[in-house]
Design a protein around this motif. Structure first.
Motif, PDB file in Angstrom:
ATOM      1  N   ASN A   1      53.827  -2.623 -32.798  1.00 33.03           N
ATOM      2  CA  ASN A   1      54.295  -3.779 -32.034  1.00 33.03           C
ATOM      3  C   ASN A   1      55.160  -3.389 -30.848  1.00 33.03           C
ATOM      4  O   ASN A   1      55.259  -4.140 -29.881  1.00 33.03           O
ATOM      5  N   ALA A   2      55.778  -2.226 -30.899  1.00 35.48           N
ATOM      6  CA  ALA A   2      56.637  -1.766 -29.799  1.00 35.48           C
ATOM      7  C   ALA A   2      55.837  -1.126 -28.664  1.00 35.48           C
ATOM      8  O   ALA A   2      56.404  -0.751 -27.643  1.00 35.48           O
ATOM      9  N   SER A   3      54.541  -1.026 -28.836  1.00 34.09           N
ATOM     10  CA  SER A   3      53.698  -0.357 -27.846  1.00 34.09           C
ATOM     11  C   SER A   3      52.756  -1.360 -27.178  1.00 34.09           C
ATOM     12  O   SER A   3      51.762  -1.777 -27.787  1.00 34.09           O
ATOM     13  N   PRO A   4      53.031  -1.723 -25.931  1.00 33.95           N
ATOM     14  CA  PRO A   4      52.169  -2.703 -25.247  1.00 33.95           C
ATOM     15  C   PRO A   4      50.699  -2.268 -25.183  1.00 33.95           C
ATOM     16  O   PRO A   4      49.803  -3.095 -25.351  1.00 33.95           O
ATOM     17  N   GLU A   5      50.447  -0.972 -24.973  1.00 35.58           N
ATOM     18  CA  GLU A   5      49.046  -0.534 -24.878  1.00 35.58           C
ATOM     19  C   GLU A   5      48.322  -0.631 -26.221  1.00 35.58           C
ATOM     20  O   GLU A   5      47.138  -0.920 -26.276  1.00 35.58           O
ATOM     21  N   LEU A   6      49.030  -0.417 -27.322  1.00 33.44           N
ATOM     22  CA  LEU A   6      48.399  -0.580 -28.631  1.00 33.44           C
ATOM     23  C   LEU A   6      48.169  -2.051 -28.946  1.00 33.44           C
ATOM     24  O   LEU A   6      47.185  -2.409 -29.597  1.00 33.44           O
ATOM     25  N   LEU A   7      49.059  -2.909 -28.488  1.00 30.92           N
ATOM     26  CA  LEU A   7      48.905  -4.345 -28.725  1.00 30.92           C
ATOM     27  C   LEU A   7      47.724  -4.919 -27.942  1.00 30.92           C
ATOM     28  O   LEU A   7      47.220  -5.990 -28.275  1.00 30.92           O
TER      29      LEU A   7
END
Length: 134
Positions: free
Chosen positions: A68-74
Motif C-alpha cells: 500500500n505504501a508503493s504507488p507503482e504496486l498499487l
C-alpha cells in the motif's frame, strides 16, 4: 510477480477449503435447565493454532502495508485484487476461532495448511518487495 500472485491464489484456495469445511455431527440436545449449560474451553492445540494464525495474519498485514505504501504496486490491479481477496479469506477463516466447537479436526487441519501457505506467500512477497526496492 507471477509467482507472488500464484502464492496468493493458493492461499486463498486453501482458506476457502477451510471455509467450506462443515461439521456433519448432529447437534447436541440442549440442556433442560440453564444450570446444566457447560462452558466449553479452547484446547491447548486450538489456542496454539489461533496464535499461529494471528501471527501469520499480522505478517500478512505488514506485507500489505508495504504494498500500500508503493504507488507503482498499487497501479497493478491484478496484485491489488489478489491481496484484497486474500485479506477477505483471512477474515473469513478468523471466524472459526469464535468458539472451540467450530475448530473441528478437519478445520484445524485445513487452517494449518492455510497458515503454511500464507507464510510461504509472505516470504515470497517479502523477497519480491526487497528485490524491487520496497
Amino acid at each position: 510477480m507471477k509467482r507472488l500472485l500464484v502464492l496468493i491464489m493458493a492461499l486463498a484456495m486453501t482458506l476457502s477449503l477451510a471455509a467450506c469445511g462443515g461439521n456433519n455431527a448432529a447437534p447436541a440436545e440442549s440442556p433442560s435447565t440453564p444450570t446444566q449449560v457447560e462452558k466449553t474451553e479452547f484446547t491447548a492445540e486450538q489456542q496454539a493454532l489461533a496464535q499461529d494464525f494471528m501471527s501469520m495474519a499480522e505478517e500478512f498485514d505488514a506485507i500489505a502495508d508495504r504494498v500500500n505504501a508503493s504507488p507503482e504496486l498499487l497501479e497493478n490491479e491484478e496484485l491489488v485484487t489478489a491481496m484484497n481477496d486474500l485479506s477477505s479469506e483471512i477474515i473469513k477463516a478468523d471466524e472459526y476461532f469464535a468458539s472451540p466447537e467450530t475448530l473441528t479436526p478437519e478445520i484445524m487441519g485445513a487452517l494449518t495448511v492455510a497458515i503454511e501457505v500464507g507464510r510461504s506467500f509472505i516470504a515470497e512477497a517479502g523477497a519480491a518487495l526487497e528485490e524491487i526496492g520496497h
